[in-house]
Scaffold this motif. Structure first.
Motif, PDB file in Angstrom:
ATOM      1  N   TYR A   1       0.823  -1.213   0.000  1.00 52.44           N
ATOM      2  CA  TYR A   1       0.000   0.000   0.000  1.00 52.44           C
ATOM      3  C   TYR A   1       0.856   1.261   0.000  1.00 52.44           C
ATOM      4  O   TYR A   1       1.978   1.259   0.505  1.00 52.44           O
ATOM      5  CB  TYR A   1      -0.875   0.034   1.255  1.00 52.44           C
ATOM      6  CG  TYR A   1      -1.742  -1.173   1.446  1.00 52.44           C
ATOM      7  CD1 TYR A   1      -2.985  -1.262   0.835  1.00 52.44           C
ATOM      8  CD2 TYR A   1      -1.330  -2.233   2.254  1.00 52.44           C
ATOM      9  CE1 TYR A   1      -3.797  -2.379   1.018  1.00 52.44           C
ATOM     10  CE2 TYR A   1      -2.129  -3.346   2.442  1.00 52.44           C
ATOM     11  CZ  TYR A   1      -3.364  -3.416   1.827  1.00 52.44           C
ATOM     12  OH  TYR A   1      -4.150  -4.514   2.008  1.00 52.44           O
ATOM     13  N   ASN A   2       0.241   2.340  -0.527  1.00 49.23           N
ATOM     14  CA  ASN A   2       0.805   3.682  -0.417  1.00 49.23           C
ATOM     15  C   ASN A   2      -0.307   4.661  -0.074  1.00 49.23           C
ATOM     16  O   ASN A   2      -1.424   4.534  -0.583  1.00 49.23           O
ATOM     17  CB  ASN A   2       1.412   4.173  -1.739  1.00 49.23           C
ATOM     18  CG  ASN A   2       2.712   3.509  -2.071  1.00 49.23           C
ATOM     19  OD1 ASN A   2       2.761   2.701  -2.991  1.00 49.23           O
ATOM     20  ND2 ASN A   2       3.764   3.830  -1.361  1.00 49.23           N
ATOM     21  N   ARG A   3       0.037   5.605   0.780  1.00 50.37           N
ATOM     22  CA  ARG A   3      -0.798   6.781   1.005  1.00 50.37           C
ATOM     23  C   ARG A   3       0.066   7.987   0.690  1.00 50.37           C
ATOM     24  O   ARG A   3       1.226   8.047   1.120  1.00 50.37           O
ATOM     25  CB  ARG A   3      -1.272   6.860   2.453  1.00 50.37           C
ATOM     26  CG  ARG A   3      -2.377   5.928   2.793  1.00 50.37           C
ATOM     27  CD  ARG A   3      -3.039   6.283   4.145  1.00 50.37           C
ATOM     28  NE  ARG A   3      -4.109   5.358   4.377  1.00 50.37           N
ATOM     29  CZ  ARG A   3      -3.983   4.201   5.037  1.00 50.37           C
ATOM     30  NH1 ARG A   3      -2.826   3.852   5.572  1.00 50.37           N
ATOM     31  NH2 ARG A   3      -5.010   3.390   5.184  1.00 50.37           N
ATOM     32  N   ILE A   4      -0.501   8.952  -0.018  1.00 50.01           N
ATOM     33  CA  ILE A   4       0.227  10.146  -0.415  1.00 50.01           C
ATOM     34  C   ILE A   4      -0.653  11.351  -0.118  1.00 50.01           C
ATOM     35  O   ILE A   4      -1.838  11.363  -0.483  1.00 50.01           O
ATOM     36  CB  ILE A   4       0.578  10.121  -1.917  1.00 50.01           C
ATOM     37  CG1 ILE A   4       1.429   8.879  -2.262  1.00 50.01           C
ATOM     38  CG2 ILE A   4       1.329  11.375  -2.328  1.00 50.01           C
ATOM     39  CD1 ILE A   4       0.687   7.828  -3.003  1.00 50.01           C
ATOM     40  N   SER A   5      -0.070  12.358   0.524  1.00 49.44           N
ATOM     41  CA  SER A   5      -0.840  13.543   0.880  1.00 49.44           C
ATOM     42  C   SER A   5       0.071  14.768   0.943  1.00 49.44           C
ATOM     43  O   SER A   5       1.287  14.645   1.092  1.00 49.44           O
ATOM     44  CB  SER A   5      -1.513  13.330   2.245  1.00 49.44           C
ATOM     45  OG  SER A   5      -2.252  14.474   2.628  1.00 49.44           O
ATOM     46  N   ASP A   6      -0.534  15.940   0.846  1.00 43.97           N
ATOM     47  CA  ASP A   6       0.196  17.189   1.043  1.00 43.97           C
ATOM     48  C   ASP A   6       0.222  17.593   2.509  1.00 43.97           C
ATOM     49  O   ASP A   6       0.870  18.566   2.880  1.00 43.97           O
ATOM     50  CB  ASP A   6      -0.436  18.315   0.213  1.00 43.97           C
ATOM     51  CG  ASP A   6      -0.238  18.101  -1.282  1.00 43.97           C
ATOM     52  OD1 ASP A   6       0.827  17.570  -1.673  1.00 43.97           O
ATOM     53  OD2 ASP A   6      -1.149  18.448  -2.048  1.00 43.97           O
ATOM     54  N   GLU A   7      -0.507  16.861   3.343  1.00 37.28           N
ATOM     55  CA  GLU A   7      -0.577  17.134   4.779  1.00 37.28           C
ATOM     56  C   GLU A   7      -0.226  15.868   5.554  1.00 37.28           C
ATOM     57  O   GLU A   7      -0.291  14.767   5.000  1.00 37.28           O
ATOM     58  CB  GLU A   7      -1.991  17.592   5.151  1.00 37.28           C
ATOM     59  CG  GLU A   7      -2.405  18.875   4.455  1.00 37.28           C
ATOM     60  CD  GLU A   7      -3.828  19.286   4.776  1.00 37.28           C
ATOM     61  OE1 GLU A   7      -4.405  18.756   5.744  1.00 37.28           O
ATOM     62  OE2 GLU A   7      -4.352  20.136   4.049  1.00 37.28           O
ATOM     63  N   PRO A   8       0.136  15.989   6.831  1.00 38.29           N
ATOM     64  CA  PRO A   8       0.458  14.790   7.613  1.00 38.29           C
ATOM     65  C   PRO A   8      -0.666  13.751   7.563  1.00 38.29           C
ATOM     66  O   PRO A   8      -1.848  14.098   7.562  1.00 38.29           O
ATOM     67  CB  PRO A   8       0.641  15.332   9.035  1.00 38.29           C
ATOM     68  CG  PRO A   8       1.064  16.757   8.835  1.00 38.29           C
ATOM     69  CD  PRO A   8       0.306  17.224   7.614  1.00 38.29           C
TER      70      PRO A   8
ATOM     71  N   ARG B   1      -2.614  10.714   9.273  1.00 38.82           N
ATOM     72  CA  ARG B   1      -2.876  10.217  10.616  1.00 38.82           C
ATOM     73  C   ARG B   1      -3.577   8.851  10.621  1.00 38.82           C
ATOM     74  O   ARG B   1      -3.897   8.311  11.654  1.00 38.82           O
ATOM     75  CB  ARG B   1      -3.709  11.222  11.380  1.00 38.82           C
ATOM     76  CG  ARG B   1      -3.044  12.601  11.386  1.00 38.82           C
ATOM     77  CD  ARG B   1      -3.278  13.367  12.628  1.00 38.82           C
ATOM     78  NE  ARG B   1      -2.889  14.752  12.645  1.00 38.82           N
ATOM     79  CZ  ARG B   1      -1.695  15.253  12.419  1.00 38.82           C
ATOM     80  NH1 ARG B   1      -0.718  14.470  12.084  1.00 38.82           N
ATOM     81  NH2 ARG B   1      -1.443  16.550  12.506  1.00 38.82           N
ATOM     82  N   VAL B   2      -3.819   8.298   9.444  1.00 42.33           N
ATOM     83  CA  VAL B   2      -4.464   6.989   9.301  1.00 42.33           C
ATOM     84  C   VAL B   2      -3.372   5.924   9.270  1.00 42.33           C
ATOM     85  O   VAL B   2      -2.368   6.080   8.582  1.00 42.33           O
ATOM     86  CB  VAL B   2      -5.283   6.928   7.997  1.00 42.33           C
ATOM     87  CG1 VAL B   2      -5.933   5.569   7.828  1.00 42.33           C
ATOM     88  CG2 VAL B   2      -6.307   8.035   7.953  1.00 42.33           C
ATOM     89  N   HIS B   3      -3.565   4.850  10.021  1.00 40.50           N
ATOM     90  CA  HIS B   3      -2.579   3.759  10.053  1.00 40.50           C
ATOM     91  C   HIS B   3      -3.301   2.417   9.968  1.00 40.50           C
ATOM     92  O   HIS B   3      -3.332   1.649  10.917  1.00 40.50           O
ATOM     93  CB  HIS B   3      -1.727   3.833  11.328  1.00 40.50           C
ATOM     94  CG  HIS B   3      -0.944   5.094  11.419  1.00 40.50           C
ATOM     95  ND1 HIS B   3       0.216   5.295  10.710  1.00 40.50           N
ATOM     96  CD2 HIS B   3      -1.165   6.230  12.107  1.00 40.50           C
ATOM     97  CE1 HIS B   3       0.693   6.492  10.968  1.00 40.50           C
ATOM     98  NE2 HIS B   3      -0.130   7.094  11.811  1.00 40.50           N
ATOM     99  N   SER B   4      -3.892   2.149   8.816  1.00 38.09           N
ATOM    100  CA  SER B   4      -4.596   0.888   8.600  1.00 38.09           C
ATOM    101  C   SER B   4      -4.353   0.449   7.165  1.00 38.09           C
ATOM    102  O   SER B   4      -3.760   1.188   6.375  1.00 38.09           O
ATOM    103  CB  SER B   4      -6.102   1.076   8.825  1.00 38.09           C
ATOM    104  OG  SER B   4      -6.642   1.935   7.834  1.00 38.09           O
ATOM    105  N   ASN B   5      -4.824  -0.741   6.832  1.00 33.91           N
ATOM    106  CA  ASN B   5      -4.781  -1.167   5.439  1.00 33.91           C
ATOM    107  C   ASN B   5      -5.682  -0.244   4.625  1.00 33.91           C
ATOM    108  O   ASN B   5      -6.442   0.555   5.179  1.00 33.91           O
ATOM    109  CB  ASN B   5      -5.244  -2.613   5.301  1.00 33.91           C
ATOM    110  CG  ASN B   5      -4.214  -3.598   5.803  1.00 33.91           C
ATOM    111  OD1 ASN B   5      -3.076  -3.236   6.079  1.00 33.91           O
ATOM    112  ND2 ASN B   5      -4.611  -4.844   5.929  1.00 33.91           N
TER     113      ASN B   5
END
Length: 192
Positions: A53-60, A62-66
């Motif tokens: 998986y990847n999560r990409i954002s311009d802000e921090p 805070r989600v830590h799940s699949n």
């Protein structure tokens, strides 16, 4: 939180899906994005299906799940289309990119009536021609970046080259082939 993009990778052990998700995370981090890159393992053996998986954002972030409802999906091995529901939860505003020599139209009937963008790229052919071996992960990185446009193409290429120099510091001979494979897949992916 601003717009966050989530990507789910489907591959088989030994094909580099986990490595690709981590390389993408590193490259996008170097462009100033907030990122996550992490795998989910089933049986840890060569050839077994795995998800990353990847999560990409311009802000921090805070989600830590699949990731259960990804914006994009990358399928590193076409045979997984018959074994795994690769479109599960996939948003129709996003897209899916598949390693196959087939066109998006030829592959669409395997995707359970998915209506979003479909991209195909022959990562096998590209990797064999540019690297001399079957390593589909880097061409798939180029294909997903071409589909998403998360950062400017030249910025991504520069960041990937920096990542490769770091990752392959003891094997600099593989950098040029990987860069050619990355750039070529960005050009050769077909999206409809």
């Amino acid at each position: 939180m601003g717009k966050m993009i989530e990507i789910r990778w489907h591959g088989r052990g030994g094909q580099g899906a986990k490595t690709a998700s981590l390389l993408l995370a590193e490259a996008l981090f170097n462009t100033g994005k907030y990122i996550q890159g992490f795998p989910e393992y089933g049986p840890e053996r060569s050839g077994a299906p795995l998800t990353a998986y990847n999560r990409i954002s311009d802000e921090p972030i805070r989600v830590h799940s699949n990731i259960y409802e990804p914006d994009y999906v990358v399928v590193v091995d076409e045979t997984l289309l018959a074994a795994v529901d690769v479109t599960a939860g996939l948003k129709e505003t996003g897209g899916i990119v598949i390693n196959t020599p087939k066109s998006p139209e030829e592959i669409r009937h395997y995707l359970k009536d998915y209506k979003g963008k479909v991209g195909t790229v022959d990562a096998k052919k590209i990797s064999e021609e540019e690297l001399g071996r079957y390593f589909p992960n880097v061409p798939m990185l180029g294909a997903i970046m071409a589909m998403t446009g998360l950062v400017e193409k030249e910025q991504f290429i520069k960041s990937m080259e920096e990542s490769f120099h770091h990752k392959f510091a003891t094997k600099p001979e593989v950098i040029d082939g990987n860069m050619r494979a990355l750039k070529r897949s960005m050009e050769e992916v077909i999206i409809s």
